[in-house]
Design a protein around this motif. Structure first.
Motif, mmCIF file in Angstrom:
data_model
loop_
_atom_site.group_PDB
_atom_site.id
_atom_site.type_symbol
_atom_site.label_atom_id
_atom_site.label_comp_id
_atom_site.label_asym_id
_atom_site.label_seq_id
_atom_site.Cartn_x
_atom_site.Cartn_y
_atom_site.Cartn_z
ATOM 1 N N SER A 81 0.821 -1.213 0.000
ATOM 2 C CA SER A 81 0.000 0.000 0.000
ATOM 3 C C SER A 81 0.856 1.264 0.000
ATOM 4 N N GLY A 82 1.939 1.278 0.776
ATOM 5 C CA GLY A 82 2.797 2.449 0.841
ATOM 6 C C GLY A 82 3.358 2.851 -0.504
ATOM 7 N N PRO A 83 4.061 1.957 -1.187
ATOM 8 C CA PRO A 83 4.602 2.303 -2.499
ATOM 9 C C PRO A 83 3.532 2.694 -3.515
ATOM 10 N N ILE A 84 2.398 1.985 -3.500
ATOM 11 C CA ILE A 84 1.349 2.262 -4.477
ATOM 12 C C ILE A 84 0.706 3.629 -4.239
ATOM 13 N N TRP A 85 0.241 3.862 -3.030
ATOM 14 C CA TRP A 85 -0.418 5.127 -2.730
ATOM 15 C C TRP A 85 0.583 6.280 -2.713
ATOM 16 N N GLY A 86 1.779 6.027 -2.249
ATOM 17 C CA GLY A 86 2.804 7.064 -2.257
ATOM 18 C C GLY A 86 3.152 7.486 -3.671
ATOM 19 N N THR A 87 3.269 6.506 -4.570
ATOM 20 C CA THR A 87 3.555 6.804 -5.971
ATOM 21 C C THR A 87 2.426 7.604 -6.597
ATOM 22 N N ALA A 88 1.181 7.258 -6.264
ATOM 23 C CA ALA A 88 0.032 7.987 -6.805
ATOM 24 C C ALA A 88 0.089 9.462 -6.413
ATOM 25 N N PHE A 89 0.355 9.735 -5.146
ATOM 26 C CA PHE A 89 0.446 11.119 -4.695
ATOM 27 C C PHE A 89 1.652 11.831 -5.310
ATOM 28 N N LEU A 90 2.758 11.103 -5.454
ATOM 29 C CA LEU A 90 3.965 11.712 -6.008
ATOM 30 C C LEU A 90 3.777 12.093 -7.475
ATOM 31 N N ARG A 91 3.165 11.211 -8.237
ATOM 32 C CA ARG A 91 2.919 11.522 -9.646
ATOM 33 C C ARG A 91 1.948 12.696 -9.787
ATOM 34 N N ALA A 92 0.932 12.722 -8.934
ATOM 35 C CA ALA A 92 -0.021 13.837 -8.962
ATOM 36 C C ALA A 92 0.686 15.147 -8.619
ATOM 37 N N ALA A 93 1.619 15.076 -7.671
ATOM 38 C CA ALA A 93 2.367 16.262 -7.267
ATOM 39 C C ALA A 93 3.147 16.860 -8.430
ATOM 40 N N GLY A 94 3.729 15.997 -9.239
ATOM 41 C CA GLY A 94 4.542 16.469 -10.355
ATOM 42 C C GLY A 94 3.752 17.262 -11.373
ATOM 43 N N VAL A 95 2.471 16.968 -11.489
ATOM 44 C CA VAL A 95 1.630 17.649 -12.477
ATOM 45 C C VAL A 95 1.341 19.087 -12.076
ATOM 46 N N VAL A 96 1.237 19.345 -10.762
ATOM 47 C CA VAL A 96 0.817 20.679 -10.314
ATOM 48 C C VAL A 96 1.921 21.429 -9.568
ATOM 49 N N LYS A 97 3.143 20.981 -9.701
ATOM 50 C CA LYS A 97 4.265 21.651 -9.058
ATOM 51 C C LYS A 97 4.360 23.100 -9.534
ATOM 52 N N GLY A 98 4.391 24.045 -8.588
ATOM 53 C CA GLY A 98 4.532 25.443 -8.925
ATOM 54 C C GLY A 98 3.269 26.142 -9.367
ATOM 55 N N ARG A 99 2.141 25.432 -9.383
ATOM 56 C CA ARG A 99 0.888 26.039 -9.823
ATOM 57 C C ARG A 99 0.274 26.880 -8.720
ATOM 58 N N GLU A 100 -0.451 27.928 -9.102
ATOM 59 C CA GLU A 100 -1.139 28.782 -8.139
ATOM 60 C C GLU A 100 -2.648 28.599 -8.193
ATOM 61 N N ASP A 101 -3.133 27.932 -9.213
ATOM 62 C CA ASP A 101 -4.571 27.722 -9.333
ATOM 63 C C ASP A 101 -4.804 26.342 -9.937
ATOM 64 N N ALA A 109 -5.700 15.640 -14.820
ATOM 65 C CA ALA A 109 -4.281 15.395 -15.087
ATOM 66 C C ALA A 109 -3.603 14.726 -13.894
ATOM 67 N N MET A 110 -3.941 15.152 -12.678
ATOM 68 C CA MET A 110 -3.374 14.527 -11.485
ATOM 69 C C MET A 110 -3.797 13.067 -11.378
ATOM 70 N N LEU A 111 -5.070 12.803 -11.633
ATOM 71 C CA LEU A 111 -5.566 11.423 -11.554
ATOM 72 C C LEU A 111 -4.944 10.544 -12.646
ATOM 73 N N ARG A 112 -4.804 11.090 -13.848
ATOM 74 C CA ARG A 112 -4.167 10.325 -14.938
ATOM 75 C C ARG A 112 -2.713 9.993 -14.577
ATOM 76 N N ALA A 113 -2.019 10.971 -14.013
ATOM 77 C CA ALA A 113 -0.631 10.747 -13.622
ATOM 78 C C ALA A 113 -0.552 9.695 -12.515
ATOM 79 N N ALA A 114 -1.480 9.772 -11.569
ATOM 80 C CA ALA A 114 -1.520 8.786 -10.487
ATOM 81 C C ALA A 114 -1.753 7.383 -11.040
ATOM 82 N N VAL A 115 -2.658 7.279 -11.987
ATOM 83 C CA VAL A 115 -2.957 5.980 -12.610
ATOM 84 C C VAL A 115 -1.713 5.396 -13.266
ATOM 85 N N GLU A 116 -1.005 6.210 -14.032
ATOM 86 C CA GLU A 116 0.196 5.717 -14.703
ATOM 87 C C GLU A 116 1.259 5.298 -13.692
#
Length: 209
Positions: A81-101, A109-116
């Motif tokens: 569970s740790g690697p799977i859920w952690g990876t999902a959050f990490l991939r989602a993070a990469g999509v919105v890094k530096g965004r203000e809105d 896009a976050m969900l698609r990245a998490a899925v991949e």
């Protein structure tokens, strides 16, 4: 500086965390049918750690916030569970890094990245009886509703309905990944606990929207 987007995102993450903690026994009971019964326990312990460190996370932007959640999940949850859920959050993070809105397109896009990320980390795909079988159709519904101009409440409610239907449908599948896959055809007849967790979380988010 905390942005409005990060504030809304952190409220959603807190809701996800508290819901997983509250449903520890339910998720574990589901997992015990064909798995080793520790899914709810692992998820609850991980999100307890997220809640414990919540006030100390960097909220300078949505991506940074999610990245810190991901690191907690990856390092503090046992089993898969740790690697799977952690990876999902990490991939989602990469999509919105530096965004203000953040808008509906960013959520998709976050969900698609998490899925991949989940696919790559867990070696699973649609039809393998995993949480992907709920996340993917839920994401498809969000994308379609957003493109049609639906408001946030309607999008969230429909997403929850689709996730629940998809989770229930995993009862007809034979598990091909995780401990449940060891039981072969005996895994047919009960829903995947990860998919059910996605449905429960989507319903809670829709109720709280």
């Amino acid at each position: 500086m905390t942005t409005a987007a990060t504030t809304h995102l952190e409220q959603t993450v807190r809701l996800i965390a508290t819901t997983c903690v509250e449903n520890e026994t339910y998720f574990s009971d589901l997992d015990a049918v064909a798995g080793d019964g520790d899914f709810g326990y692992s998820l609850a312990r991980g999100f307890e750690n997220v809640l414990e460190g919540f006030d100390g996370y960097d909220r300078s932007d949505p991506g940074t916030f999610l990245q810190q959640v991901a690191m907690t999940m990856s390092s503090r949850i046992g089993g898969t569970s740790g690697p799977i859920w952690g990876t999902a959050f990490l991939r989602a993070a990469g999509v919105v890094k530096g965004r203000e809105d953040l808008g509906a397109d960013d959520v998709v896009a976050m969900l698609r990245a998490a899925v991949e990320g989940i696919k790559k980390r867990g070696g699973a795909d649609l039809g393998d009886k995993t949480l992907l079988d709920a996340i993917v159709p839920m994401t498809d519904a969000i994308e379609a509703d957003a493109a049609a101009g639906a408001d946030g409440t309607a999008i969230a409610r429909h997403a929850a309905e689709v996730a629940r239907q998809a989770a229930d449908a995993t009862s007809a599948l034979e598990a091909r990944r995780g401990r449940a896959s060891y039981t072969g055809e005996r895994s047919i007849g009960s829903p995947d606990p990860g998919a059910v967790a996605v449905a429960v979380l989507a319903e809670r988010v829709a109720d709280d929207w």
